[in-house]
Structure formats: C-alpha cells, structure tokens
Design a protein around this motif. Structure first.
Motif, PDB file in Angstrom:
ATOM      1  N   ASP A   1       0.869  -1.082   0.010  1.00  0.00           N
ATOM      2  CA  ASP A   1      -0.113  -0.005  -0.163  1.00  0.00           C
ATOM      3  C   ASP A   1       0.923   1.228   0.087  1.00  0.00           C
ATOM      4  N   SER A   2       0.309   2.363  -0.218  1.00  0.00           N
ATOM      5  CA  SER A   2       1.162   3.726  -0.151  1.00  0.00           C
ATOM      6  C   SER A   2       0.276   4.679   0.552  1.00  0.00           C
ATOM      7  N   ASN A   3       0.626   5.398   1.275  1.00  0.00           N
ATOM      8  CA  ASN A   3      -0.123   6.679   1.699  1.00  0.00           C
ATOM      9  C   ASN A   3       0.898   7.905   1.758  1.00  0.00           C
TER      10      ASN A   3
ATOM     11  N   TYR B   1       1.904  11.321  -0.167  1.00  0.00           N
ATOM     12  CA  TYR B   1       1.305  12.308  -1.099  1.00  0.00           C
ATOM     13  C   TYR B   1       2.721  13.265  -1.469  1.00  0.00           C
TER      14      TYR B   1
ATOM     15  N   ARG C   1      -0.128   9.360  -3.753  1.00  0.00           N
ATOM     16  CA  ARG C   1      -1.522   9.188  -4.324  1.00  0.00           C
ATOM     17  C   ARG C   1      -2.067  10.532  -4.787  1.00  0.00           C
ATOM     18  N   ASN C   2      -3.089  10.629  -5.647  1.00  0.00           N
ATOM     19  CA  ASN C   2      -3.621  11.591  -6.121  1.00  0.00           C
ATOM     20  C   ASN C   2      -3.022  12.826  -6.488  1.00  0.00           C
TER      21      ASN C   2
ATOM     22  N   THR D   1      -7.272   3.838 -13.202  1.00  0.00           N
ATOM     23  CA  THR D   1      -7.203   3.083 -12.044  1.00  0.00           C
ATOM     24  C   THR D   1      -6.803   1.583 -12.621  1.00  0.00           C
TER      25      THR D   1
ATOM     26  N   ILE E   1      -3.095   0.949  -7.940  1.00  0.00           N
ATOM     27  CA  ILE E   1      -2.813   2.154  -8.562  1.00  0.00           C
ATOM     28  C   ILE E   1      -4.267   2.788  -8.780  1.00  0.00           C
ATOM     29  N   TYR E   2      -4.531   4.002  -8.537  1.00  0.00           N
ATOM     30  CA  TYR E   2      -5.613   4.768  -8.980  1.00  0.00           C
ATOM     31  C   TYR E   2      -5.413   5.896  -9.916  1.00  0.00           C
TER      32      TYR E   2
ATOM     33  N   ASP F   1      -2.583   8.992  -9.529  1.00  0.00           N
ATOM     34  CA  ASP F   1      -1.520   8.476  -8.944  1.00  0.00           C
ATOM     35  C   ASP F   1      -0.258   8.666  -9.741  1.00  0.00           C
TER      36      ASP F   1
ATOM     37  N   THR G   1       3.772   7.185  -9.880  1.00  0.00           N
ATOM     38  CA  THR G   1       4.705   6.249  -9.278  1.00  0.00           C
ATOM     39  C   THR G   1       6.138   6.892  -9.916  1.00  0.00           C
TER      40      THR G   1
END
Length: 272
Positions: free
Chosen positions: A7-9, A11, A33-34, A168, A211-212, A215, A217
């Motif tokens: 997972d990743s949190n 930003y 993310r985002n 996504t 992956i959303y 996002d 990477t």
C-alpha cells in the motif's frame, strides 16, 4: 505463488519528506497518491486522443527518430499504443511537466543534478495498454531502463522513471510490478538477471500496488520492473500511463532529424 501487494499513503508536496527519501532509497520505488485531479486526468486523456487522431491522419510513424507503436482498438480500428515526445506537441502536457512538485523529485538522484528529459530519450511517453485480440501492447516483460545507456555508448547514469497514471489499475488486474531493492544490484545482475522483455514470469520477490487514476509512481531506472497483463478484456483492461524520465549526465536532446536508435529494432519484436 502468492503475489505481494504494497500500500502507499504518500503524497507529493513541494519537497520530499525524510520518510519518503528513506523509503525510496531502500526500495527504489515509491507511489504518491492523488497527484493529478480528475479534471486534469480528463484533460490529458482528451489531449492523447487528439494527438493520436492527428498523427494517424498525418501518417506519422515516428517522432524525433523514435518509432510510434501501433495496434488496434476493440473495434478493429488502428490505434497508437505508444506515443513519445508528446509534451512537445501539446500545451497542457507541456505545462504538466512544469509542475514544481516534479522538480522536488530531483532530490532522489542526489548528489547528481537531475532534469526532466522533455526532449531527451523518448520524452513524455504515453503507453496505452489494452487487452483485445488485435492489441500489440498488453504487457511488458521484465526489464530495467539502464542498458539503453550502454547501447548508446555511455556509462549507466542514475535516472528516474516517473509514471502519471490516468486509469485505475488494481493489483489483481495486472499493471506495474517491481522487485524492490534491485536498484543496488551489480552490473552483471543488471544486464543478465533476467531475459530482457522476453521473461514475463512471476517472481517470488516482486510486489505491486493498487494504482488509482491520478496517482504518480517513481522508480529507479536500475530497478527490475514489468507490466503484468490484465486478466480483463476490452475497455475494462485499458491502462493509460504517461512516463517522463528524470535524467542526469550529458544533455542529449533529440529532434526530427535524430536517427532511430538500433535497440528499437530489437524491442519492437518483444513488446507484446
């Protein structure tokens, strides 16, 4: 084999945090993310469609010496599945590369001086993966991004590959897979650890992410990575990813008179 999902949190702001720097130094990959708003995602998708239509109408088969990759969509129409140097032909994409958050990624290359390779290597590349009977671009075998330097007679220089994800792609639907820590491998493992592009097999050490859309990477160019084929078909399998390199070393811009690097003649046979 059980595949591992991370997972990743994280930003991305205007500077990287110590946690982010440590994570990347250890693993050679990080997901933010985002990064893009959904309005921007839609804008870039419409720009990609505009460029694809324009280049098909023009009969263009390469940009700055780099071949475009063609396939067919689910209706059997000709499609461009890999576009390159796109920001040189699109104002919104050019503006995207000027986002100050991207320059904060240069710190991941320290002590080297990084820069966005807008008109170097293949520029801002757009990969359009889709699983259809006529698609030529559904997956990409294991590779690192480093041997290109050797092909061009240069020593391997540190670089980052930055992916901006427009669709996504959940872990179970394929997508980016990496072997963490392999950015620190020796040159023999870098060149001969796997069969470049031909090997699509699962690896017990590989990890992937959910992956959303929106996002971002980042992976080290020396890291072993691949794109795993989606089990879905048609539109549900579509993955549009924009990649731009952040590079170091001598400035080597390309233009319309640039020759096609000979390794493209090889990779055209193995990107299935």
């Amino acid at each position: 084999m059980i595949m591992k999902k991370w997972d990743s949190n994280f930003y991305l702001g205007d500077t990287l945090t110590q946690d982010q720097l440590r994570f990347f130094e250890k693993h050679g990959v990080i997901v933010f993310r985002n990064f893009l708003s959904q309005e921007k995602v839609q804008l870039y998708i419409s720009e990609i469609k505009r460029l694809e239509t324009l280049w098909l109408d023009e009969g263009r088969d390469k940009v700055n010496g780099i071949p475009l990759k063609f396939g067919k969509d689910e209706h059997g129409n000709k499609a461009i599945q890999r576009l390159c140097f796109t920001s040189l032909h699109s104002e919104p994409l050019r503006e995207l590369l000027q986002d100050p958050r991207l320059t904060s990624l240069y710190e991941l290359l320290s002590p080297y001086e990084g820069r966005i390779g807008e008109n170097e290597k293949d520029g801002l590349v757009i990969n359009n993966y889709i699983n259809t009977p006529n698609s030529t671009f559904t997956q990409m075998g294991w590779h690192t991004d480093s041997p290109r330097d050797l092909f061009l007679g240069q020593k391997i220089m540190p670089m980052l590959n930055v992916g901006l994800h427009l669709d996504t792609c959940l872990f179970e639907n394929g997508g980016l897979r990496v072997i963490p820590g392999t950015q620190n491998q020796n040159i023999i493992k870098l060149l001969f650890g796997k069969k470049y592009f031909v090997d699509n097999s699962d690896d017990k050490k590989e990890v992937g992410f959910d992956i959303y859309s929106g996002d971002l990477t980042v992976h080290d160019g020396r890291l072993w990575h691949r794109v795993k084929q989606s089990p879905l078909m048609g539109e549900a399998s579509r993955r549009r990813v924009m990649y731009v390199p952040i590079i170091t070393g001598k400035y080597k811009p390309k233009d319309e008179k640039s020759k096609t690097p000979f390794y493209h003649k090889f990779t055209s046979k193995v990107h299935h």
